[in-house]
Scaffold this active site. Sequence first.
Site, PDB file in Angstrom:
ATOM      1  N   ALA A 174       6.808 -25.518  -8.463  1.00  0.00           N
ATOM      2  CA  ALA A 174       5.725 -26.473  -8.167  1.00  0.00           C
ATOM      3  C   ALA A 174       6.177 -27.631  -7.286  1.00  0.00           C
ATOM      4  O   ALA A 174       5.345 -28.268  -6.635  1.00  0.00           O
ATOM      5  CB  ALA A 174       5.147 -27.007  -9.478  1.00  0.00           C
ATOM      6  N   HIS A 216      10.910 -20.049  12.862  1.00  0.00           N
ATOM      7  CA  HIS A 216      10.571 -20.816  11.650  1.00  0.00           C
ATOM      8  C   HIS A 216      11.338 -22.141  11.639  1.00  0.00           C
ATOM      9  O   HIS A 216      12.352 -22.291  12.332  1.00  0.00           O
ATOM     10  CB  HIS A 216      10.936 -20.029  10.381  1.00  0.00           C
ATOM     11  CG  HIS A 216       9.908 -19.017   9.986  1.00  0.00           C
ATOM     12  ND1 HIS A 216       9.925 -17.717  10.454  1.00  0.00           N
ATOM     13  CD2 HIS A 216       8.817 -19.109   9.183  1.00  0.00           C
ATOM     14  CE1 HIS A 216       8.900 -17.058   9.945  1.00  0.00           C
ATOM     15  NE2 HIS A 216       8.204 -17.879   9.175  1.00  0.00           N
ATOM     16  N   HIS A 217      10.884 -23.036  10.767  1.00  0.00           N
ATOM     17  CA  HIS A 217      11.512 -24.350  10.526  1.00  0.00           C
ATOM     18  C   HIS A 217      12.985 -24.206  10.109  1.00  0.00           C
ATOM     19  O   HIS A 217      13.411 -23.150   9.618  1.00  0.00           O
ATOM     20  CB  HIS A 217      10.726 -25.079   9.434  1.00  0.00           C
ATOM     21  CG  HIS A 217      10.556 -24.265   8.181  1.00  0.00           C
ATOM     22  ND1 HIS A 217      11.498 -24.248   7.176  1.00  0.00           N
ATOM     23  CD2 HIS A 217       9.580 -23.396   7.783  1.00  0.00           C
ATOM     24  CE1 HIS A 217      11.101 -23.443   6.208  1.00  0.00           C
ATOM     25  NE2 HIS A 217       9.930 -22.904   6.558  1.00  0.00           N
ATOM     26  N   LYS A 267      14.423 -22.750   6.515  1.00  0.00           N
ATOM     27  CA  LYS A 267      14.268 -21.353   6.048  1.00  0.00           C
ATOM     28  C   LYS A 267      15.635 -20.715   5.802  1.00  0.00           C
ATOM     29  O   LYS A 267      16.544 -20.847   6.620  1.00  0.00           O
ATOM     30  CB  LYS A 267      13.456 -20.546   7.064  1.00  0.00           C
ATOM     31  CG  LYS A 267      13.124 -19.156   6.554  1.00  0.00           C
ATOM     32  CD  LYS A 267      11.945 -18.555   7.266  1.00  0.00           C
ATOM     33  CE  LYS A 267      11.659 -17.146   6.765  1.00  0.00           C
ATOM     34  NZ  LYS A 267      11.251 -17.134   5.349  1.00  0.00           N
TER      35      LYS A 267
HETATM   36  P1  NAD Z   1      11.074 -24.378  -1.258  1.00  0.00           P
HETATM   37  O1  NAD Z   1      12.563 -24.299  -1.321  1.00  0.00           O
HETATM   38  O2  NAD Z   1      10.434 -25.611  -0.681  1.00  0.00           O
HETATM   39  O3  NAD Z   1      10.450 -24.179  -2.723  1.00  0.00           O
HETATM   40  C1  NAD Z   1      10.942 -23.262  -3.674  1.00  0.00           C
HETATM   41  C2  NAD Z   1      10.827 -23.951  -5.038  1.00  0.00           C
HETATM   42  O4  NAD Z   1      11.123 -22.987  -6.069  1.00  0.00           O
HETATM   43  C3  NAD Z   1      11.825 -25.111  -5.205  1.00  0.00           C
HETATM   44  O5  NAD Z   1      11.154 -26.259  -5.699  1.00  0.00           O
HETATM   45  C4  NAD Z   1      12.818 -24.562  -6.222  1.00  0.00           C
HETATM   46  O6  NAD Z   1      13.422 -25.581  -7.012  1.00  0.00           O
HETATM   47  C5  NAD Z   1      11.879 -23.653  -7.030  1.00  0.00           C
HETATM   48  N1  NAD Z   1      12.585 -22.707  -7.899  1.00  0.00           N
HETATM   49  C6  NAD Z   1      13.697 -21.979  -7.641  1.00  0.00           C
HETATM   50  N2  NAD Z   1      14.050 -21.273  -8.729  1.00  0.00           N
HETATM   51  C7  NAD Z   1      13.126 -21.559  -9.698  1.00  0.00           C
HETATM   52  C8  NAD Z   1      12.944 -21.144 -11.033  1.00  0.00           C
HETATM   53  N3  NAD Z   1      13.806 -20.291 -11.633  1.00  0.00           N
HETATM   54  N4  NAD Z   1      11.887 -21.635 -11.742  1.00  0.00           N
HETATM   55  C9  NAD Z   1      11.003 -22.489 -11.190  1.00  0.00           C
HETATM   56  N5  NAD Z   1      11.149 -22.940  -9.898  1.00  0.00           N
HETATM   57  C10 NAD Z   1      12.190 -22.469  -9.174  1.00  0.00           C
HETATM   58  O7  NAD Z   1      10.620 -23.084  -0.474  1.00  0.00           O
HETATM   59  P2  NAD Z   1       9.178 -22.749   0.162  1.00  0.00           P
HETATM   60  O8  NAD Z   1       9.174 -23.085   1.604  1.00  0.00           O
HETATM   61  O9  NAD Z   1       8.097 -23.269  -0.728  1.00  0.00           O
HETATM   62  O10 NAD Z   1       9.213 -21.149   0.100  1.00  0.00           O
HETATM   63  C11 NAD Z   1       9.387 -20.464  -1.127  1.00  0.00           C
HETATM   64  C12 NAD Z   1       9.402 -18.957  -0.864  1.00  0.00           C
HETATM   65  O11 NAD Z   1       8.129 -18.541  -0.367  1.00  0.00           O
HETATM   66  C13 NAD Z   1      10.424 -18.526   0.191  1.00  0.00           C
HETATM   67  O12 NAD Z   1      10.937 -17.253  -0.154  1.00  0.00           O
HETATM   68  C14 NAD Z   1       9.582 -18.425   1.464  1.00  0.00           C
HETATM   69  O13 NAD Z   1      10.128 -17.579   2.439  1.00  0.00           O
HETATM   70  C15 NAD Z   1       8.311 -17.855   0.874  1.00  0.00           C
HETATM   71  N6  NAD Z   1       7.099 -18.057   1.687  1.00  0.00           N
HETATM   72  C16 NAD Z   1       6.215 -17.043   1.706  1.00  0.00           C
HETATM   73  C17 NAD Z   1       5.017 -17.184   2.395  1.00  0.00           C
HETATM   74  C18 NAD Z   1       4.004 -16.075   2.312  1.00  0.00           C
HETATM   75  O14 NAD Z   1       3.004 -16.116   3.026  1.00  0.00           O
HETATM   76  N7  NAD Z   1       4.196 -15.090   1.441  1.00  0.00           N
HETATM   77  C19 NAD Z   1       4.736 -18.371   3.075  1.00  0.00           C
HETATM   78  C20 NAD Z   1       5.658 -19.414   3.032  1.00  0.00           C
HETATM   79  C21 NAD Z   1       6.848 -19.254   2.313  1.00  0.00           C
END
Ligand code: NAD
Length: 269
Positions: free
Chosen positions: A13, A158-159, A162
Site C-alpha cells: 500500500a 521506464h523510470h 524500475k
Molecule cells: P514500489 O517499489 O513503489 O512498490 C512496491 C511495494 O510493495 C513497496 O511499498 C514494498 O514495500 C511493498 N512490498 C514488498 N514486499 C511486500 C510484502 N511482503 N508485503 C506487503 N508489501 C510488500 O513498486 P511499484 O512501482 O508500485 O511496482 C510494483 C510492481 O508492480 C512491480 O513489479 C512493477 O513492475 C509492477 N507494475 C505493474 C503494472 C501493471 O500494469 N501490471 C504497472 C506498474 C507497475
Amino acid sequence: MTSPLIKIGIPGAAGRMGRMLIREIAAAPDLELVAATDRAEAEAIGQDSGLLAGTGMNGVLISDNPDSLVGADVVIDFTSPAASVAHANMASDQGCAMVVGTTGMSGDDEAALAAAANTIPLVYCANTSVGVTLLAKLVEQVAAQLVEGWDIEILESHHHHKVDAPSGTALALGEAAARGRAVKLDAVSDMAREGQTGARTPGDIGFAVLRGGDVTGEHSVIFFGDSERVEISHKATDRAIFARGALRAARFAAGAKPGFYDMNDVLAG
Ligand code: NAD
C-alpha cells in the site's frame, strides 16, 4: 436494492502502485478499501493509507500483518514476485479472489500463481492497461502477416526506479509476436547485444531497454522490412491507467469462477 460494495485489500500500500490504487478506490462508488499492508520494515506502517495516498484520512491503517488482507473479497497485489506468490497462497487458503500485477516473475512463480488459481479466481497481468492489452492483440496479428524478410524489435522505456528488464509488458509483447509467428519466444528472443555480435539471425525477436527519469512506460514493437517499417506503440503518461485496469480486473475477479485469467478475459468479461 443496491449491490454490496466489493471489499478490496491492498498489499504494498505504500508503494507507487499501492498508493495509486488507493486513490482510484476512493473515487470508485462500488469498491471499499478494507485492508492495506506493507513490509514490516516500511516507514509507512501504522500510517493512515488514505493520508499517505493523498485522498484524506480513510481510517485504514497500513499494517505489517498479511492476515489482515483475508477479510477482503479481492486482494490487488503490485509488490514483488516473492510477496505476490506468498499472498496468492494465502488468498487460495482463505478463498479470496486476487489480481496480481507484479512483474519480473520466474517460471516457478507463475506456476505457483497458476496453482493458487485452481481454487480462486486469479487475474495475472504484467500490464493492466486496456490500451496495452489491445496492442498485444494487434502485434500478434501483424507478426502473423509480416514474416519473410521482416525483423521484429521491441523497445521499452521506464523510470529509473524500475528493477526488472525487459519490462513484463515488453516480454508479453514478445510472446504475442512469437504466438503470431507460431514459435516459442525462448527460442527466438535476443535480449542483449554487445561487441562482435555477428549479423542478426532471421526470425529473432530483439529487445532494447531504456531507463531514466520519470517515464511511466513506453513500448514500441517495430517491424523492419525492406524499404518500409511498421511501428506499433503505446505511451503511458499516468500510472492511473494501470490502477483503473486493475480495478476493472478486481470487479471481474469478484464475480468469476476459480481460474487463471488475464486482461483479455477481463475485457471480454
Ligand atoms: P514500489 O517499489 O513503489 O512498490 C512496491 C511495494 O510493495 C513497496 O511499498 C514494498 O514495500 C511493498 N512490498 C514488498 N514486499 C511486500 C510484502 N511482503 N508485503 C506487503 N508489501 C510488500 O513498486 P511499484 O512501482 O508500485 O511496482 C510494483 C510492481 O508492480 C512491480 O513489479 C512493477 O513492475 C509492477 N507494475 C505493474 C503494472 C501493471 O500494469 N501490471 C504497472 C506498474 C507497475
